[in-house]
Design a protein around this motif. Structure first.
Motif, short mmCIF file in Angstrom:
data_model
loop_
_atom_site.label_atom_id
_atom_site.label_comp_id
_atom_site.label_asym_id
_atom_site.label_seq_id
_atom_site.Cartn_x
_atom_site.Cartn_y
_atom_site.Cartn_z
N THR A 289 -63.22 28.65 -7.40
CA THR A 289 -61.84 28.32 -7.07
C THR A 289 -60.87 29.31 -7.70
O THR A 289 -59.92 29.78 -7.04
CB THR A 289 -61.52 26.89 -7.52
OG1 THR A 289 -62.45 25.99 -6.91
CG2 THR A 289 -60.10 26.49 -7.11
N SER B 29 -60.02 15.10 1.36
CA SER B 29 -60.29 15.57 2.72
C SER B 29 -61.31 14.70 3.43
O SER B 29 -61.11 14.26 4.57
CB SER B 29 -60.75 17.03 2.70
OG SER B 29 -59.76 17.86 2.12
N GLN B 30 -62.43 14.43 2.75
CA GLN B 30 -63.47 13.59 3.34
C GLN B 30 -62.99 12.14 3.49
O GLN B 30 -63.26 11.49 4.50
CB GLN B 30 -64.73 13.62 2.48
CG GLN B 30 -65.57 14.85 2.66
CD GLN B 30 -66.43 14.80 3.92
OE1 GLN B 30 -67.15 13.84 4.16
NE2 GLN B 30 -66.35 15.84 4.72
N LYS C 138 -66.59 17.63 -7.01
CA LYS C 138 -65.67 18.19 -6.02
C LYS C 138 -64.40 17.35 -5.91
O LYS C 138 -63.29 17.88 -5.84
CB LYS C 138 -66.36 18.26 -4.66
CG LYS C 138 -67.47 19.29 -4.56
CD LYS C 138 -68.15 19.25 -3.20
CE LYS C 138 -69.23 20.31 -3.08
NZ LYS C 138 -69.94 20.23 -1.77
N GLU D 41 -60.59 18.67 -6.45
CA GLU D 41 -59.73 18.60 -5.27
C GLU D 41 -58.52 17.69 -5.52
O GLU D 41 -57.40 18.01 -5.13
CB GLU D 41 -60.53 18.09 -4.06
CG GLU D 41 -59.79 18.35 -2.75
CD GLU D 41 -60.31 17.53 -1.59
OE1 GLU D 41 -60.63 18.12 -0.56
OE2 GLU D 41 -60.34 16.29 -1.71
N ALA E 117 -62.72 22.78 1.10
CA ALA E 117 -63.98 22.33 1.71
C ALA E 117 -64.81 23.53 2.18
O ALA E 117 -66.02 23.58 1.95
CB ALA E 117 -63.70 21.39 2.88
N GLY E 118 -64.16 24.49 2.81
CA GLY E 118 -64.88 25.69 3.25
C GLY E 118 -65.34 26.53 2.08
O GLY E 118 -66.46 27.06 2.07
N LEU E 119 -64.49 26.65 1.06
CA LEU E 119 -64.82 27.44 -0.12
C LEU E 119 -66.06 26.90 -0.82
O LEU E 119 -66.89 27.66 -1.32
CB LEU E 119 -63.62 27.45 -1.07
CG LEU E 119 -63.79 28.18 -2.40
CD1 LEU E 119 -64.04 29.66 -2.19
CD2 LEU E 119 -62.56 27.96 -3.29
N TRP E 120 -66.17 25.57 -0.85
CA TRP E 120 -67.27 24.92 -1.58
C TRP E 120 -68.45 24.55 -0.68
O TRP E 120 -69.37 23.86 -1.12
CB TRP E 120 -66.76 23.65 -2.25
CG TRP E 120 -65.68 23.86 -3.26
CD1 TRP E 120 -65.39 25.02 -3.93
CD2 TRP E 120 -64.74 22.89 -3.73
NE1 TRP E 120 -64.32 24.83 -4.79
CE2 TRP E 120 -63.90 23.53 -4.69
CE3 TRP E 120 -64.52 21.54 -3.45
CZ2 TRP E 120 -62.88 22.86 -5.35
CZ3 TRP E 120 -63.50 20.87 -4.11
CH2 TRP E 120 -62.69 21.52 -5.04
N SER E 121 -68.45 24.99 0.57
CA SER E 121 -69.46 24.54 1.52
C SER E 121 -70.88 24.93 1.12
O SER E 121 -71.84 24.27 1.51
CB SER E 121 -69.15 25.07 2.92
OG SER E 121 -69.17 26.49 2.92
N ASN F 238 -56.46 22.57 1.78
CA ASN F 238 -57.37 22.43 2.92
C ASN F 238 -58.48 23.48 2.93
O ASN F 238 -59.49 23.32 3.61
CB ASN F 238 -56.59 22.52 4.23
CG ASN F 238 -55.92 21.22 4.59
OD1 ASN F 238 -56.36 20.16 4.15
ND2 ASN F 238 -54.86 21.29 5.38
N GLN F 239 -58.29 24.56 2.18
CA GLN F 239 -59.30 25.63 2.13
C GLN F 239 -60.49 25.28 1.24
O GLN F 239 -61.52 25.96 1.30
CB GLN F 239 -58.65 26.93 1.63
CG GLN F 239 -57.55 27.48 2.51
CD GLN F 239 -56.82 28.62 1.84
OE1 GLN F 239 -56.07 28.43 0.88
NE2 GLN F 239 -57.06 29.83 2.33
#
Length: 367
Positions: free
Chosen positions: A76, A270-271, A101, A105, A88-92, A85-86
């Motif tokens: 991060t 987000s989830q 997480k 977040e 989720a993709g960063l931690w995918s 919003n970025q």
């Protein structure tokens, strides 16, 4: 939203009374408080709420700290983050570890909402100015359980959840319904039953329960679908719902009639909002779950519960139910069964720095 540092604190305090299920008795609570700081000195707060041992989920305080320190925080801080919003993709590429997480977040969403000057719940469409509160009754003794219900009625809680297992369920419910025939009542089994218990579970239909929470395996969806067909009482899934995919699968199989969302367990805002939107779309009642948390996590849950899909009172009790003194100000207060929603930016509550420092056993800053 340039992040300049992220701080982790280990925070610990005794509960005012033991919290007992058939799986564990909790007398002391340890969590990780996350602080995300920006270039202007603004701070957002999150709270990681795994338990110290893996009795509820596979995550523990130690594993969560490890994931934050060695993976999530370095990724991060090295990324040029412009919007939460970025994340989720960063931690995918980091599998599971939802509570780690969620905490980071939470802190970043809180910071972002403060930068935008808006209450966190409103960022996601929350409109409620007050939230109905429910309470959990967890005790080995029916006399104590009845006393806790009486205390809750004095505060006006709108829903009562009783921890049960096959050894005490009908006895507890018979005595509770004898004393309080009309209270909104549900039970939480924490996976204490199996499909061989169907005839026994069918007896619980006679107690006019709002729902039976997680009667079967903690990771099961399929067998709950079989059970739900044989019960009049709705099943509520909790432990089985760890992601949007879990919720979608459970609804496809008709495994439950109700879902509880625990932000910490599904990986954060987000989830949680994705699951909320799915349940609203499919007309599935929702409520917001709790984790015996301090005020930071409680404040995030309160903000989540302002969204329109949360139509059932959640496990968001007064701070004073668990703590002599919480780490937020003002503390969360239930009055006449509801909690007033703050209108200040971010989580809407301040931090009692002195109290937080008193309860902090370890602190480290990452830049």
């Amino acid at each position: 939203m340039k992040l300049t540092s992220i701080t982790l604190r280990l925070v610990k305090a005794p509960l005012k009374r033991p919290f007992t299920t058939h799986l564990e008795t909790v007398t002391e609570r340890e969590v990780i408080v996350v602080e995300a700081r920006d270039q202007d000195g603004g701070i957002g707060y999150g709270e990681a709420v795994p338990f110290s041992s893996p009795w509820y989920t596979e995550e523990t305080v130690k594993t969560c700290f490890h994931m934050l320190e060695d993976f999530l925080i370095p990724k991060t801080l090295a990324f040029d983050l412009t919007h939460p919003n970025q994340l989720a993709g960063l931690w995918s590429g980091i599998r599971r570890n939802a509570m780690a997480k969620s905490a980071l977040e939470q802190a970043i969403w809180d910071l972002y909402a403060k930068q935008e000057g808006i209450y966190l719940g409103k960022l996601f469409g929350g409109e409620r100015t007050e939230v109905d509160a429910g309470v959990v009754v967890a005790s080995d003794h029916i006399e104590d359980a009845l006393r806790q219900i009486e205390e809750g009625l004095a505060v006006g809680y709108r829903r009562y959840k009783i921890k049960i297992n096959p050894a005490n369920d009908t006895e507890y419910l018979t005595q509770i319904r004898r004393a309080y025939p009309d209270i909104p009542l549900m039970v939480d089994a924490n996976s204490a039953y199996s499909l061989s218990d169907v005839p026994h579970l069918q007896k619980l239909d006679d107690f006019q329960l709002m729902m039976i929470e997680q009667p079967l395996g903690h990771d099961d969806i399929v067998e709950h679908a079989i059970l739900q067909k044989q019960l009049r009482t709705p099943i509520c899934l909790d432990e089985s719902i760890n992601s949007y995919h879990d919720a979608k699968s459970a609804l496809m199989l008709k495994s439950c009639g109700v879902i509880t969302i625990k932000m910490a367990k599904v990986g954060g805002w987000s989830q949680a909002v994705k699951i909320h939107d799915l349940c609203v779309e499919q007309d599935i009642p929702l409520w917001c779950g709790g984790m015996i948390e301090f005020g930071i996590s409680r404040a995030h849950n309160l903000a989540l519960a302002t969204l329109k899909g949360f139509t059932i009172p959640g496990d968001i009790s007064s701070s004073s139910r668990y703590w002599e003194h919480d780490i937020i100000e003002p503390e969360v207060i239930v009055k006449n069964g509801v909690i007033k929603v703050p209108d200040k930016p971010g989580i809407g509550f301040g931090i009692r720095e002195k109290r937080l420092d008193e309860l902090t056993s370890y602190r480290i800053v990452y830049k």
